[in-house]
Design a protein around this motif. Structure first.
Motif, short mmCIF file in Angstrom:
data_model
loop_
_atom_site.label_atom_id
_atom_site.label_comp_id
_atom_site.label_asym_id
_atom_site.label_seq_id
_atom_site.Cartn_x
_atom_site.Cartn_y
_atom_site.Cartn_z
N ILE A 1 -20.23 22.67 -3.77
CA ILE A 1 -20.85 21.40 -3.28
C ILE A 1 -19.53 20.54 -4.21
O ILE A 1 -18.28 19.81 -4.18
N ALA A 2 -18.79 21.58 -5.30
CA ALA A 2 -17.41 20.80 -6.50
C ALA A 2 -16.60 20.73 -5.68
O ALA A 2 -15.15 20.16 -5.04
N SER A 3 -16.92 21.83 -4.73
CA SER A 3 -14.94 22.42 -3.86
C SER A 3 -15.24 20.82 -2.71
O SER A 3 -14.21 20.67 -2.83
N GLU A 4 -16.34 20.72 -1.85
CA GLU A 4 -16.50 19.89 -0.93
C GLU A 4 -16.46 18.32 -1.66
O GLU A 4 -15.40 17.40 -0.84
N LEU A 5 -16.75 18.23 -2.76
CA LEU A 5 -16.58 17.21 -3.20
C LEU A 5 -15.24 17.01 -3.75
O LEU A 5 -14.71 15.76 -3.43
N SER A 6 -14.41 18.08 -4.32
CA SER A 6 -12.36 17.58 -4.27
C SER A 6 -12.01 17.93 -2.83
O SER A 6 -10.91 16.30 -3.31
N ILE A 7 -12.37 17.76 -2.01
CA ILE A 7 -11.96 17.37 -0.72
C ILE A 7 -11.95 16.84 -0.30
O ILE A 7 -10.81 15.36 -0.32
N VAL A 8 -13.10 15.73 -0.56
CA VAL A 8 -12.86 14.20 -0.58
C VAL A 8 -12.38 13.22 -1.45
O VAL A 8 -11.12 12.34 -0.47
N ALA A 9 -12.18 13.82 -2.78
CA ALA A 9 -11.21 13.14 -3.03
C ALA A 9 -10.09 13.16 -3.49
O ALA A 9 -9.10 12.15 -3.30
N ILE A 10 -9.78 14.13 -3.31
CA ILE A 10 -7.94 14.44 -2.10
C ILE A 10 -7.59 13.07 -0.64
O ILE A 10 -6.63 12.55 -0.94
N PHE A 11 -9.09 13.59 -0.14
CA PHE A 11 -8.43 12.69 1.02
C PHE A 11 -8.82 10.95 0.21
O PHE A 11 -8.10 10.51 0.97
N ALA A 12 -9.21 10.29 -1.13
CA ALA A 12 -9.64 9.31 -1.38
C ALA A 12 -8.19 8.87 -1.52
O ALA A 12 -8.14 7.43 -1.76
N MET A 13 -7.49 10.05 -2.14
CA MET A 13 -5.88 9.24 -2.93
C MET A 13 -4.80 9.09 -1.52
O MET A 13 -4.01 8.82 -2.30
N VAL A 14 -5.03 9.97 -0.51
CA VAL A 14 -4.30 9.89 0.80
C VAL A 14 -3.42 8.08 0.60
O VAL A 14 -2.36 8.16 0.60
N PRO A 15 -4.54 6.98 0.88
CA PRO A 15 -3.52 5.92 0.86
C PRO A 15 -2.58 5.29 -0.16
O PRO A 15 -1.33 4.56 -0.56
N LEU A 16 -3.21 6.25 -1.84
CA LEU A 16 -2.59 5.72 -3.10
C LEU A 16 -1.14 6.48 -2.85
O LEU A 16 -0.29 5.27 -2.77
N LEU A 17 -1.35 7.82 -2.06
CA LEU A 17 -0.01 7.98 -1.80
C LEU A 17 1.20 7.77 -1.30
O LEU A 17 2.15 7.32 -1.40
N VAL A 18 0.61 7.27 -0.11
CA VAL A 18 1.14 6.49 1.03
C VAL A 18 2.31 5.35 0.29
O VAL A 18 3.49 4.61 0.87
N PHE A 19 1.49 4.86 -0.38
CA PHE A 19 1.30 2.87 -1.12
C PHE A 19 3.10 4.38 -1.91
O PHE A 19 3.87 2.74 -1.95
N ALA A 20 2.68 4.54 -2.47
CA ALA A 20 3.62 4.45 -3.55
C ALA A 20 4.69 4.96 -2.84
O ALA A 20 5.95 4.95 -3.21
N ILE A 21 5.18 5.90 -2.09
CA ILE A 21 5.96 5.95 -1.47
C ILE A 21 6.64 5.10 -0.63
O ILE A 21 7.80 4.44 -0.73
N LEU A 22 5.88 4.69 -0.02
CA LEU A 22 5.90 3.06 0.70
C LEU A 22 7.22 2.37 -0.12
O LEU A 22 7.65 1.21 0.13
N SER A 23 6.97 2.54 -1.50
CA SER A 23 6.89 1.31 -2.92
C SER A 23 8.32 1.94 -2.90
O SER A 23 9.26 0.86 -3.91
N ALA A 24 8.40 3.20 -3.34
CA ALA A 24 9.20 4.16 -3.50
C ALA A 24 10.74 3.93 -2.83
O ALA A 24 11.47 3.44 -3.27
N ILE A 25 10.86 3.20 -1.11
CA ILE A 25 11.74 3.67 -0.55
C ILE A 25 11.88 1.87 -0.25
O ILE A 25 11.19 0.65 -0.87
N PRO A 26 13.52 1.53 0.06
CA PRO A 26 14.12 0.20 0.57
C PRO A 26 13.28 -0.29 1.34
O PRO A 26 14.28 -0.58 2.37
N VAL A 27 12.46 -0.33 1.28
CA VAL A 27 11.20 -0.90 2.61
C VAL A 27 10.20 -1.90 2.20
O VAL A 27 9.97 -1.78 1.40
N GLU A 28 10.24 -3.47 2.92
CA GLU A 28 10.09 -4.90 3.03
C GLU A 28 8.69 -4.83 3.69
O GLU A 28 9.48 -4.77 5.53
N PHE A 29 7.63 -5.20 3.53
CA PHE A 29 6.49 -5.55 4.50
C PHE A 29 6.35 -6.82 4.79
O PHE A 29 5.74 -7.64 3.41
#
Lengths: 79, 170
Positions: free
Chosen positions: B21-49
């Protein structure tokens, strides 16, 4: 030439109604699964502390997220 | 719903190892962090929305619904884990197999029909985390019972064997 000073602007306006529709879908999604979990946890015999803990955690977490989303949409609209 | 006789009581229950169950929940936790990663990348590059509103509010609104889906997925995994169980009473073994939210199979085996109980731990992770399989051989043409990835299978085998001896002594 200062590259960092130049930012590419993407103009991509999103109507706030889309977020409200997403929120409504999220609420329907939440209540559907709350009903399924309620059935499974009660009927299939999860008892005692595990059930109380899971139920409380599920409801508190979900309502917090729905409330946060509503606040965030309001913030999105006010700018 | 599992029902028991009046003079029947639960001796013990067996569930899968927490590592699963810990392995399965870890995969869910990684999925939960995907938008944060995308947001961090978009903030780092010279692009404005320009979304026509407060961009941070828009991101939080999207992320909240994303997290709600991950949250529910986590509870689906937990429910499957918790409802997949072996219940051993003083009279029988009840094998409940929960596969997803809408597939549930319950098999009942009288303890006096059990011929042999085998535990099996194989693999590097299973050896060090102490989880494995229990296999129950029954009399006649009845099906074989097994539960995989349970915690401490050797101890469970001994407890099951003790329950069998007590049942036969009655």
């Amino acid at each position: 030439m200062d590259i960092l000073a130049e930012k590419t602007l993407f103009n991509f306006p999103i109507p706030s109604e889309i977020f409200w529709i997403m929120l409504a879908a999220g609420i329907i999604f939440f209540f559907t699964f709350a009903w399924i979990f309620h059935h499974h946890w009660n009927y299939y015999g999860i008892e005692g502390n595990s059930k109380v803990f899971a139920k409380s955690l599920f409801w508190i977490g979900s309502i917090f997220l729905i409330f946060t989303m509503a606040l965030a949409i309001t913030a999105f609209e006010t700018l | 719903m599992i029902t028991f006789d009046k003079d029947e009581h639960i001796v013990f229950e067996v569930r899968k190892h927490w590592f699963l169950i810990a392995s399965e929940l870890s995969i869910v936790a990684i999925f939960a962090m995907v938008p944060l990663l995308v947001f961090a990348i978009l903030s780092a590059i010279p692009v404005e929305f320009d979304l026509g509103g407060n961009i941070f509010g828009g991101f939080v609104a999207f992320y909240a619904i994303w997290l709600l889906v991950c949250w529910v997925a986590g509870f689906i995994f937990w429910t499957n884990y918790f409802l997949d169980v072996w219940v051993i009473t003083n009279k029988k073994l009840v094998d409940v197999e929960q596969r997803g939210l809408f597939k549930r199979q319950i098999s009942v085996l009288e303890l006096d029909k059990i011929q042999d109980v085998t535990s099996d731990v194989s693999g590097f992770v299973a050896t060090f985390m102490d989880f494995g399989k229990i296999h129950v051989q029954t009399a006649g043409a009845q099906r074989e019972f097994y539960i995989s990835d349970i915690e401490n299978p050797n101890e469970v085998r001994q407890k099951l064997h003790s329950a069998l001896i007590r049942n036969r002594a009655l």
